[in-house]
Design an enzyme around this catalytic site. Structure first.
Site, mmCIF file in Angstrom:
data_model
loop_
_atom_site.group_PDB
_atom_site.id
_atom_site.type_symbol
_atom_site.label_atom_id
_atom_site.label_comp_id
_atom_site.label_asym_id
_atom_site.label_seq_id
_atom_site.Cartn_x
_atom_site.Cartn_y
_atom_site.Cartn_z
ATOM 1 N N THR B 44 0.379 -1.811 0.028
ATOM 2 C CA THR B 44 -0.523 -0.294 0.170
ATOM 3 C C THR B 44 0.935 0.829 0.033
ATOM 4 O O THR B 44 2.264 1.402 0.893
ATOM 5 C CB THR B 44 -0.902 -0.340 1.250
ATOM 6 N N GLU B 45 0.920 2.093 -1.041
ATOM 7 C CA GLU B 45 1.665 3.535 -1.363
ATOM 8 C C GLU B 45 1.910 4.274 -0.183
ATOM 9 O O GLU B 45 2.945 5.091 0.174
ATOM 10 C CB GLU B 45 1.118 3.903 -2.419
#
Lengths: 236, 212
Positions: B44-45
């Site tokens: 997840t960024e």
């Protein structure tokens, strides 16, 4: 060495027209107490620099600065979570400066690390080409972006010692990067401990970057705040 | 159409050991259908690798969230980090696959997903970095928009998120592979005919004759 001050004292470091970096990621790990103080003080014409807008739906965390119309310019990668912000941008009450998220982060990192630019291939072939200078290195096209540096950064960490050494919990997201990129860095933390209590290997941001430490909500208080927010928005 | 067809179909693309970043919406749902025995490491960024399902009430951590600031859990072996590290993974070519939604995609593999001039303004977020840096790009979306208009086009009409990057397009009607010489139909959804797909697709389908 960092100095511990109250949120009331800390907010005085932010003036009308200041550029303010705010750590966090779309509402997570944001300095909630300092944002509330900025709202209470009604500091105006701010240039706000954050990776994205506030929590989905608006009106929470950074969204409070939007509702209170304190922002003149917004430097970010994403505004989609806050309809109030979008409205003010469309009405030209807020000037918007966008860059792709990875570019935004590197611009802040460059601003804190003494670099002159960020050179990235991301955005080639898109409208982003109009936001930057195109350069060619070894026959490949890149976009050159300028660094971002702020007057003040308010960031969120789990805890601090009295030297300003910060330890993070969970995703530190933009906080350690923003901690390097402002003239004045204010760290809002869950708890403040004695020097030596945070093991050197656990320090995410060395105190050299931090000017002021502010006691924010405790971890338990934040857990309650976020559980309530997540439950009320059907995320938990 | 079986319920959650697109999400289930995406999940068939997961291969053991892949590092994957899933966009919000249908792509994220596909994590619920990862085949048994296949281990996929989700990134997840905002700064997490190997995250798991959302926590129980009372067990959330205010600093463990996904890119939409929604609560998640970290799996054993998972890691958390800052966003510069996260985008080094993404832009630096370390993520095997990303699955994204789109407003339009075209036969050259260009994707439009971040802006409708005069109508929609969200900012590009991390999408441009993901589409540039991930080794494989899957576009997952409904075949047509809410007015029934084709979203798979000869050429995108909306501002691009990235040019020439899509490898696979999964819709509620069909699956397409984007090759250098154009768009190839690979699969029809249950109950869908090739002529229906041809009619609902503006882009040219190179191998449509083989299906008709």
């Amino acid at each position: 060495m960092a100095m511990q001050i109250t949120p009331e004292e800390a907010v005085k470091k932010i003036k009308n027209k200041s550029s303010v970096m705010i750590g966090g990621f779309l509402g997570a790990a944001v300095p909630l107490v300092m944002i509330d103080k900025m709202v209470a003080e009604k500091i105006k014409d701010l240039t706000v620099i954050s990776i994205g807008a506030g929590y989905r739906g608006g009106g929470v965390d950074i969204g409070k600065l939007v509702l209170n119309r304190q922002i003149a310019k917004y430097i970010t990668a994403h505004v989609g979570t806050d309809p109030n912000l979008i409205k003010q941008i469309v009405n030209q009450e807020i000037e918007l400066e966008l860059s792709p998220m990875g570019t935004f982060v590197e611009r802040v990192r460059a601003g804190g690390a003494g670099l002159g630019a960020v050179v990235t291939p991301v955005g080639i072939g898109t409208e982003v080409e109009d936001m930057a200078e195109k350069i060619i290195i070894d026959e490949k096209e890149y976009l050159l972006f300028k660094p971002i540096h702020a007057d003040v950064a308010i960031i969120k960490a789990f805890r601090s010692d009295s030297l300003g050494n910060l330890q993070y919990k969970g995703m530190s997201n933009t906080n350690p990067i923003m901690a390097t990129a402002a003239d004045i860095v204010i760290a809002e933390v869950d708890e403040i401990v004695e020097v030596g209590e945070i093991n050197c290997e656990a320090i995410g941001t060395p105190g050299i970057f931090v000017d002021y430490i502010v006691q924010g909500h405790t971890y338990e208080e934040r857990k309650e705040i976020y559980e309530a927010l997540w439950i009320s928005t059907n995320k938990l | 159409m079986p319920k959650n067809y697109i999400a289930k179909r995406i999940a068939k693309e997961f291969k053991d050991g892949m590092y994957v970043n899933l966009g919000i919406g249908i792509p994220t749902e596909s994590a619920n259908y990862i085949p048994e025995g296949t281990h996929v490491y989700l990134q997840t960024e905002n700064g997490g690798l190997m995250f798991g399902p959302k926590p129980q009430r009372g067990e959330s951590n205010p600093d463990i969230a996904n890119a939409g600031a929604e609560p998640i859990t970290m799996l054993p072996g998972g890691a958390v980090f800052d966003v510069a590290t996260s985008f080094a993974m993404i832009r630096g070519g370390h993520i095997d696959m990303t699955v994204v939604g789109a407003l339009e995609v075209d036969q050259e593999g260009s994707i439009a997903s971040w802006k409708i001039p005069g109508k929609l303004l969200t900012g590009m977020g991390g999408a441009m970095d993901l589409l540039y840096g991930c080794k494989e790009v899957i576009v997952a979306m409904t075949h047509t928009d809410k007015y029934g208009k084709a979203k798979i086009r000869k050429k995108c009409t909306l501002p691009l998120t990235a040019a020439g990057v899509a490898d696979l397009i999964i819709t509620d009607k069909a699956v397409f592979r984007v090759n250098k010489d154009g768009l190839y139909l690979e699969e029809l959804a249950p109950g869908v005919t090739a002529s229906e797909v041809k009619q609902l697709t503006e882009a040219e389908i190179v191998n449509i004759k083989e299906w008709e």
